[in-house]
Write a protein that holds these residues in place. Structure first.
Motif, PDB file in Angstrom:
ATOM      1  N   ARG A 562     -66.777 -38.716  93.727  1.00 32.45           N
ATOM      2  CA  ARG A 562     -66.871 -40.094  94.229  1.00 32.45           C
ATOM      3  C   ARG A 562     -65.714 -40.400  95.179  1.00 32.45           C
ATOM      4  N   LEU A 563     -64.549 -39.850  94.900  1.00 32.05           N
ATOM      5  CA  LEU A 563     -63.368 -40.083  95.735  1.00 32.05           C
ATOM      6  C   LEU A 563     -63.333 -39.168  96.962  1.00 32.05           C
ATOM      7  N   GLU A 564     -64.362 -38.319  97.093  1.00 34.42           N
ATOM      8  CA  GLU A 564     -64.514 -37.423  98.249  1.00 34.42           C
ATOM      9  C   GLU A 564     -63.374 -36.424  98.393  1.00 34.42           C
ATOM     10  N   SER A 565     -62.820 -36.002  97.254  1.00 36.95           N
ATOM     11  CA  SER A 565     -61.911 -34.867  97.269  1.00 36.95           C
ATOM     12  C   SER A 565     -62.682 -33.570  97.024  1.00 36.95           C
ATOM     13  N   LEU A 566     -63.807 -33.679  96.321  1.00 39.89           N
ATOM     14  CA  LEU A 566     -64.708 -32.553  96.105  1.00 39.89           C
ATOM     15  C   LEU A 566     -66.098 -32.925  96.611  1.00 39.89           C
ATOM     16  N   ARG A 567     -66.948 -31.932  96.789  1.00 41.07           N
ATOM     17  CA  ARG A 567     -68.372 -32.153  97.039  1.00 41.07           C
ATOM     18  C   ARG A 567     -69.168 -31.100  96.284  1.00 41.07           C
ATOM     19  N   GLU A 568     -70.413 -31.445  95.958  1.00 45.06           N
ATOM     20  CA  GLU A 568     -71.277 -30.500  95.265  1.00 45.06           C
ATOM     21  C   GLU A 568     -71.757 -29.421  96.225  1.00 45.06           C
ATOM     22  N   GLU A 569     -71.720 -28.184  95.770  1.00 45.23           N
ATOM     23  CA  GLU A 569     -72.275 -27.080  96.543  1.00 45.23           C
ATOM     24  C   GLU A 569     -73.704 -26.821  96.081  1.00 45.23           C
ATOM     25  N   ILE A 570     -73.868 -26.551  94.801  1.00 44.31           N
ATOM     26  CA  ILE A 570     -75.189 -26.464  94.186  1.00 44.31           C
ATOM     27  C   ILE A 570     -75.263 -27.589  93.165  1.00 44.31           C
ATOM     28  N   ARG A 571     -76.216 -28.482  93.338  1.00 41.09           N
ATOM     29  CA  ARG A 571     -76.282 -29.689  92.514  1.00 41.09           C
ATOM     30  C   ARG A 571     -76.269 -29.345  91.028  1.00 41.09           C
ATOM     31  N   GLY A 572     -75.283 -29.929  90.327  1.00 37.54           N
ATOM     32  CA  GLY A 572     -75.171 -29.745  88.889  1.00 37.54           C
ATOM     33  C   GLY A 572     -74.601 -28.416  88.461  1.00 37.54           C
ATOM     34  N   ALA A 573     -74.250 -27.547  89.419  1.00 38.63           N
ATOM     35  CA  ALA A 573     -73.802 -26.205  89.046  1.00 38.63           C
ATOM     36  C   ALA A 573     -72.427 -25.851  89.594  1.00 38.63           C
ATOM     37  N   SER A 574     -72.144 -26.204  90.846  1.00 41.72           N
ATOM     38  CA  SER A 574     -70.861 -25.803  91.424  1.00 41.72           C
ATOM     39  C   SER A 574     -70.357 -26.857  92.398  1.00 41.72           C
ATOM     40  N   VAL A 575     -69.043 -26.844  92.589  1.00 43.33           N
ATOM     41  CA  VAL A 575     -68.394 -27.770  93.516  1.00 43.33           C
ATOM     42  C   VAL A 575     -67.446 -26.984  94.415  1.00 43.33           C
ATOM     43  N   THR A 576     -66.997 -27.634  95.489  1.00 44.22           N
ATOM     44  CA  THR A 576     -65.988 -27.066  96.363  1.00 44.22           C
ATOM     45  C   THR A 576     -65.153 -28.206  96.929  1.00 44.22           C
ATOM     46  N   PHE A 577     -64.094 -27.883  97.631  1.00 42.92           N
ATOM     47  CA  PHE A 577     -63.270 -28.932  98.234  1.00 42.92           C
ATOM     48  C   PHE A 577     -64.057 -29.636  99.339  1.00 42.92           C
ATOM     49  N   ARG A 578     -63.823 -30.936  99.459  1.00 44.33           N
ATOM     50  CA  ARG A 578     -64.529 -31.711 100.469  1.00 44.33           C
ATOM     51  C   ARG A 578     -64.188 -31.232 101.880  1.00 44.33           C
ATOM     52  N   HIS A 579     -62.985 -30.762 102.064  1.00 44.06           N
ATOM     53  CA  HIS A 579     -62.554 -30.267 103.379  1.00 44.06           C
ATOM     54  C   HIS A 579     -61.544 -29.160 103.159  1.00 44.06           C
ATOM     55  N   ASP A 580     -61.491 -28.230 104.088  1.00 43.26           N
ATOM     56  CA  ASP A 580     -60.551 -27.114 103.966  1.00 43.26           C
ATOM     57  C   ASP A 580     -59.103 -27.590 103.891  1.00 43.26           C
ATOM     58  N   VAL A 581     -58.784 -28.699 104.543  1.00 45.06           N
ATOM     59  CA  VAL A 581     -57.415 -29.220 104.492  1.00 45.06           C
ATOM     60  C   VAL A 581     -57.026 -29.550 103.054  1.00 45.06           C
ATOM     61  N   LEU A 582     -57.949 -30.119 102.281  1.00 46.33           N
ATOM     62  CA  LEU A 582     -57.652 -30.455 100.879  1.00 46.33           C
ATOM     63  C   LEU A 582     -57.427 -29.193 100.050  1.00 46.33           C
ATOM     64  N   ARG A 583     -58.159 -28.156 100.352  1.00 46.41           N
ATOM     65  CA  ARG A 583     -57.915 -26.865  99.687  1.00 46.41           C
ATOM     66  C   ARG A 583     -56.527 -26.355 100.035  1.00 46.41           C
ATOM     67  N   ASP A 584     -56.160 -26.443 101.325  1.00 50.00           N
ATOM     68  CA  ASP A 584     -54.838 -25.974 101.753  1.00 50.00           C
ATOM     69  C   ASP A 584     -53.735 -26.767 101.061  1.00 50.00           C
ATOM     70  N   TRP A 585     -53.910 -28.082 100.961  1.00 53.86           N
ATOM     71  CA  TRP A 585     -52.900 -28.912 100.289  1.00 53.86           C
ATOM     72  C   TRP A 585     -52.763 -28.515  98.823  1.00 53.86           C
ATOM     73  N   THR A 586     -53.900 -28.317  98.157  1.00 55.86           N
ATOM     74  CA  THR A 586     -53.865 -27.951  96.736  1.00 55.86           C
ATOM     75  C   THR A 586     -53.148 -26.624  96.541  1.00 55.86           C
ATOM     76  N   ILE A 587     -53.494 -25.632  97.331  1.00 55.56           N
ATOM     77  CA  ILE A 587     -52.834 -24.327  97.223  1.00 55.56           C
ATOM     78  C   ILE A 587     -51.349 -24.460  97.548  1.00 55.56           C
ATOM     79  N   GLY A 588     -51.030 -25.234  98.569  1.00 51.83           N
ATOM     80  CA  GLY A 588     -49.631 -25.418  98.951  1.00 51.83           C
ATOM     81  C   GLY A 588     -48.799 -26.019  97.844  1.00 51.83           C
ATOM     82  N   PHE A 589     -49.295 -27.080  97.202  1.00 53.85           N
ATOM     83  CA  PHE A 589     -48.527 -27.714  96.129  1.00 53.85           C
ATOM     84  C   PHE A 589     -48.404 -26.806  94.918  1.00 53.85           C
ATOM     85  N   GLN A 590     -49.435 -26.005  94.630  1.00 53.28           N
ATOM     86  CA  GLN A 590     -49.325 -25.111  93.486  1.00 53.28           C
ATOM     87  C   GLN A 590     -48.312 -23.992  93.747  1.00 53.28           C
TER      88      GLN A 590
END
Length: 644
Positions: A562-590
């Protein structure tokens, strides 16, 4: 002297008509007989199956009468395509032939089935004044994408949104409607333009591949022991259409097959699985393109200069790269081109995580293709041409996915009628060494998407007050707001708060502090826990693009969607980052928070492209804290290894 008005054509003997030249007109007609024989999709009616092709049908009350295609859609409903064939149109006020075509469009629009069925109208041309034709194609694309005449007119009339050439095309179209005695209001203009197509059939230019496409199409549908007769059969089919044109005739599949068998002794091979393969590829392309968001703050940019530059590059290079920094809108430009080209030709669209892994043999089995790869590509490219789109090609690290990409790229460069468009970053060209040698040798065109121009910022500001505040000269975030993705995140956070945001790191810190949300609420810990969980998976397996929801807390997944940090890839089964930048930020902070995650990376191999920018962000975070020496050294070592 009164201005000459449009007069509906009188019914004449077909042999006495055909201002575009009988040979060119017969070739265009024969081009539509090919999908009648093969079961493929007709150019201008994607998703439909041809039932008959008729010629010089003014007597049957078809105003655009040169070629009339009757077809059925996937749901069984009727579809019609009327085509007026002209060797050349300039689409200018002095072009009397375009004046006549617009009058014929208005005539066709009076038919009852125009309003109740899929009824398309087209001008087929051989030569074009490229710049004007491109502006016209963009106008027609907008008309199909926008919901009503008022919205269409409003966007066309914005000086910084539409080009002068686009407005000129519409002015000429409107004036020609007036000469035909038709209404010229915005709703009527929009309603007619969204049913009109300009189809370029390049049969006559030096080096044109259109005759070759037609022969390859015939080679595939002929019986295997007669495939070598394709070269001779194409002119026979053109002559057959020419004779039918002179008699105002019509053809269905059985009639054509019977005549060719009896008179020329040819035999055809049925390919009943073609239709289902077309549908699977179309569905996969639509799913991949639907994931790309073209708006920011509810506003869409036209980016006309980029689209014009892309059109020019596509005429010069078999492969065009759309390059730029993360978040500048590369994928949106690619989507714009793909949706526009879908109207007249086949589109294959691939994105990381949506690629059938394992190379062409696995892909062929998955989509149900029973022939060779060359046969499929010749079939797909034989209509209006075909385009292979690959989003973020430089980030494809999975060996199985890259094997499929390589096979598709190699065949696309060997097949007539194909073009390739891919998006990538500007940080490194190392990935290009994986491209097939044939592509590297043929030459690669590059379209660079930079930060927002002053005109584009003015256009965004005029449509959304929140965007105007952020883009104003005095706002501290103005610098990063010239990046479309950063701008969209700033709008979602609210311009009144955290006004001290001035860099990407500031924005990333705020997003991480909020746990991918929009405030520092009690749920941020749960959100951060989930982001860390999928971030750890991405670091451990950089080729992974999607994450199984069964291992994640459901309520938090729903919240991040709902907050558009993730989006569904396969409905009800898998998700991914809403944008590659958010993935980069997550990896960077970790990597910033846990140095052991970096230490676990194998230093003897090049750094996966997916992790490169996350590592850069981690190094920048460390540097700003004054404790970045170790991480910076690791970053430099790993990056240099990757470069090698």
């Amino acid at each position: 002297m009164p201005e000459e008005t449009y007069q509906p054509a009188k019914i004449a003997a077909p042999a006495a008509t055909g201002g575009a030249g009988p040979q060119f007109e017969a070739r265009v007609g024969a081009f539509y007989v090919l999908p009648l024989l093969s079961g493929g999709e007709p150019r201008g009616l994607p998703g439909a199956t041809v039932r008959s092709v008729a010629f010089q049908q003014r007597v049957a009350e078809h105003p655009l009468d040169d070629v009339v295609v009757k077809a059925v859609n996937r749901d069984g409903s009727p579809a019609t395509l009327e085509i007026q064939v002209k060797r050349s149109l300039t689409f200018t006020a002095t072009d009397t032939e375009f004046r006549d075509v617009v009058g014929q469009i208005w005539e066709a629009a009076q038919k009852p089935d125009f309003a109740t069925s899929r009824y398309e109208l087209a001008a087929a041309i051989a030569r074009t004044t490229t710049r004007i034709e491109q502006a016209g194609q963009e106008v027609l694309h907008w008309a199909r994408q926008l919901p009503d005449g008022a919205t269409f007119a409003a966007r066309i009339n914005r000086p910084s949104f539409a080009s002068d050439a686009m407005r000129s095309f519409i002015d000429v179209f409107r004036a020609n409607l007036a000469l035909a005695g038709a209404p010229t209001d915005d709703e009527t203009v929009w309603r007619l333009l969204r049913r009109f197509q300009i189809l370029v059939f390049d049969f006559e230019s030096i080096g044109s591949d259109y005759d070759h496409r037609a022969r390859e199409h015939l080679r595939w549908i002929l019986a295997p022991d007669q495939a070598d007769r394709a070269n001779d059969l194409w002119p026979v089919l053109v002559d057959l259409v020419g004779a039918s044109t002179r008699a105002a005739g019509a053809m269905d599949g059985a009639t054509v097959v019977t005549r060719l068998e009896q008179q020329h002794g040819v035999r055809f091979t049925a390919h009943p699985y073609v239709r289902s393969v077309y549908e699977r590829l179309t569905e996969a392309a639509e799913q991949a393109l639907d994931e790309i968001d073209e708006s920011v703050g509810g506003v869409r940019l036209a980016r006309n200069r980029l689209i014009d530059d892309a059109d020019n590059l596509l005429h010069q290079h078999p492969l065009m790269l759309i390059q730029g920094r993360p978040g500048v809108g590369k994928s949106a430009v690619m989507k714009h081109l793909a949706v526009r080209l879908q109207a007249e030709g086949c589109v294959l669209a691939l994105r990381r995580g949506r690629i059938i892994s394992g190379g062409w043999p696995v892909m062929a089995h998955t989509i149900g293709w029973g022939g060779s790869q060359a046969e499929l590509f010749n079939e797909l490219g034989a209509g209006g041409g075909a385009t292979l789109f690959i989003d973020n090609i430089d980030q494809i690290d999975d060996q199985g996915e890259w094997a499929t990409v390589t096979d598709l790229l190699s065949q696309a460069t060997r097949s007539q009628g194909w073009r390739i468009i891919a998006t990538c970053g500007v940080e490194s060209d190392d990935w290009k060494t994986k491209l097939p040698a044939r592509i590297r040798a043929a030459g690669i065109g590059s379209l660079v998407v930079a930060a927002l121009s002053d005109e584009e910022k003015a256009e965004l500001s005029s449509q959304n007050q929140a965007l105007a505040l952020i883009l104003a000269d005095g706002h501290p975030a103005k610098g990063i707001a010239e990046n479309l993705f950063y701008l969209s995140r700033l709008v979602e956070l609210g311009v009144g708060q955290d006004a001290g945001i001035a860099t990407e790191l500031d924005l990333a810190r705020l997003w991480w502090r909020y746990g991918g949300g929009r405030s520092e609420d009690d749920r941020r810990f749960a959100r951060l826990k989930l982001l860390r969980a999928i971030g750890a998976q991405a670091i451990a397996n950089p080729s992974r693009a999607t994450f199984n929801v069964d291992t994640l807390e459901s309520a938090t997944v729903v919240e991040l969607l709902r907050l558009e940090s993730l989006r569904e890839e396969i409905r009800g089964a898998s998700v991914t980052f809403r944008h590659d930048v958010l993935r980069d930020w997550t990896i960077g902070f970790q990597l910033y928070e846990d140095a052991d995650l970096l230490a676990a990376q194998p230093m003897e191999r090049p750094l996966p492209a997916v992790l490169a920018r996350g590592l850069e962000i981690a190094a920048r975070l460390r540097t700003t804290q004054g404790t970045g020496a170790v991480l910076a050294r690791r970053f430099c070592f790993t990056s240099s290894s990757s470069a090698r």
